[in-house]
Design an enzyme around this catalytic site. Structure first.
Site, PDB file in Angstrom:
ATOM      1  NE  ARG A  91      -0.423  -1.925  -4.014  1.00  0.00           N
ATOM      2  CZ  ARG A  91      -0.753  -2.509  -3.184  1.00  0.00           C
ATOM      3  NH1 ARG A  91      -1.170  -3.794  -3.431  1.00  0.00           N
ATOM      4  NH2 ARG A  91      -0.990  -2.604  -2.541  1.00  0.00           N
ATOM      5  CE1 TYR A 109      -4.205  -2.807  -6.355  1.00  0.00           C
ATOM      6  CE2 TYR A 109      -6.080  -2.122  -5.144  1.00  0.00           C
ATOM      7  CZ  TYR A 109      -5.132  -2.792  -5.365  1.00  0.00           C
ATOM      8  OH  TYR A 109      -4.121  -3.371  -4.252  1.00  0.00           O
ATOM      9  CG  PHE A 201      -1.820   4.322  -3.115  1.00  0.00           C
ATOM     10  CD1 PHE A 201      -2.036   5.414  -3.366  1.00  0.00           C
ATOM     11  CD2 PHE A 201      -3.014   3.646  -3.312  1.00  0.00           C
ATOM     12  CE1 PHE A 201      -3.508   6.453  -4.177  1.00  0.00           C
ATOM     13  CE2 PHE A 201      -4.272   4.331  -4.040  1.00  0.00           C
ATOM     14  CZ  PHE A 201      -4.522   5.099  -4.068  1.00  0.00           C
ATOM     15  CG  ASP A 202      -3.480  -1.410  -0.910  1.00  0.00           C
ATOM     16  OD1 ASP A 202      -2.481  -0.288  -1.066  1.00  0.00           O
ATOM     17  OD2 ASP A 202      -3.613  -1.589  -1.852  1.00  0.00           O
ATOM     18  CB  THR A 203      -2.929   0.472   4.416  1.00  0.00           C
ATOM     19  OG1 THR A 203      -2.513  -0.867   3.847  1.00  0.00           O
ATOM     20  CG2 THR A 203      -3.185   0.347   5.391  1.00  0.00           C
TER      21      THR A 203
END
Length: 412
Positions: A91, A109, A201-203
């Protein structure tokens, strides 16, 4: 009946009218069933409610079913739709690729299952369009959110976000909600610093942004769990723990150029809070310990089928020890801020080894005495071992992990 478009507030005159103001990336892997209804619903919602040009990018992560064919057909049928093909899964890889190539002023997103109500999309991106905030996230854990999901995912989500607060001292409430947005100029500075290309990734993006002093806007969302979710929880949890450890080391060693990311960051100083007295301290420690024991047992029940008794106990105890140290640091001993945080957690991990020896030893004795004992026999044994471990942890925390705070208590 079509909803009337809202009037558009003025934009920066330097923006090109040919570029989309918002780009929404939808990462997919083998989503032939959900892809078309998701994209059509999202496209209709944006066309009816969003007052600026937009674009939807379907980022295909090495799908092996009909997903690429469906994405290509939708791109040909609907205006403002495109798709990109990646030969590797992840992702984070899909978001990094989609956001890096976009000319839009705001990059967002969302997950293809559309678990998050799309009514929150405009409140999510509006503070970024206006310049009020740098990033925006949907949160399922704040007041005003309405969430429908099972107890297993609820416990895991709250443990994960509590672990982030305990280890990395984050201020945002929900790192995992698949509903986020960022200004493009901010993304251009952040993306080169984010190493993970999968679920962490987003963390990682949020932690780095917060440490750099960037403004993160949170939007409470209505969220309904997708019962068909194919996330493999145990490997994902282990990968997240490795990501936290790697990111924590990088921050502790000053390897990230935080000062160059934008607004100056003010270091959070420790707040001198008068610690409670001896009896109050013990009562607070007992309350934290009782909550930690219940959490340990719940995690053990969740992890035991996949990891086995000993490994499930070790992993559950590790998560609970980090949360326990963070809670005792603040509520029992009155220490706040980041000062001394790594040393405190290192001491907590030493206490973990003692607790692990007690609980694992108790399980080993039980299985030796009663071969084939199941969770019904194991849970009472773990409760007793946890009580003994809690007493030992309290002595270690008072005498070694937080000596400066207990010394102040004695002298005062």
């Amino acid at each position: 009946m079509r909803t009337a478009r809202r009037p558009a507030p003025p934009l920066d005159p330097g923006l090109s009218h040919s570029d989309p103001v918002l780009e929404v990336v939808v990462p997919v892997h083998n989503e032939e069933r959900d892809l078309e209804p998701c994209v059509r619903r999202l496209h209709t919602h944006l066309a009816e409610t969003f007052p600026y040009p937009f674009r939807i990018t379907v980022a295909d992560n090495a799908s092996t079913d009909r997903t690429p064919w469906i994405a290509a057909r939708l791109a040909g049928e609907l205006p403002g739709i495109q798709w990109v093909r990646l030969e590797e899964k992840g992702r984070g890889r899909a978001l990094h690729t989609g956001w890096s190539r976009s000319p839009a002023a705001v990059l967002a997103y969302l997950d293809v299952d559309l678990s998050t109500d799309l009514a929150a999309l405009l409140p999510l991106v509006a503070p970024l369009i206006s310049g009020h905030s740098d990033l925006a996230i949907g949160t399922r854990l704040a007041r005003g959110s309405r969430v429908v999901r099972g107890p297993k995912r609820e416990i895991i989500s709250r443990c994960y976000n509590g672990l982030l607060r305990g280890t990395l001292s984050v201020g945002f409430t929900d790192a995992q909600c698949g509903f986020k947005a960022v200004r493009r100029e901010v993304a251009e500075r952040l993306l080169p610093l984010v190493e993970d290309r999968e679920w962490f990734f987003d963390t990682e993006l949020l932690v780095i942004a917060e440490r750099a002093g960037l403004r993160i806007h949170e939007v409470p969302v209505d969220w309904v769990d997708d019962p068909d979710s194919r996330v493999d929880l145990l490997p994902t949890a282990l990968a997240d723990l490795r990501g936290m450890a790697r990111l924590g080391r990088a921050l502790a060693r000053g390897r990230l150029p935080l000062a160059a990311l934008g607004r100056a960051r003010t270091e959070a100083a420790s707040v001198a809070v008068p610690p409670p007295g001896g009896l109050a301290q013990l009562l607070r420690f007992a309350a934290v310990g009782a909550a930690g024991t219940l959490l340990h047992l719940a995690l053990y029940v969740l992890l035991r089928p996949a990891a086995g008794a000993q490994a499930g106990n070790a992993l559950a105890l590790l998560l609970c020890t980090v949360l326990n140290t963070a809670a005792n640091r603040r509520f029992t001993f009155g220490v706040r801020g980041r000062a001394g945080l790594p040393a405190h957690h290192l001491g907590g991990l030493v206490a973990l080894l003692a607790g692990l020896a007690l609980t694992s030893g108790a399980l080993a004795v039980l299985h030796h005495a009663v071969p084939g004992a199941g969770p019904g026999a194991e849970l009472p044994v773990l409760v007793g071992a946890n009580l003994a471990a809690a007493l030992l942890r309290f002595r270690l925390l008072r005498a070694w992990v937080l000596p400066s705070r207990t010394t102040e208590t004695s002298t005062s």
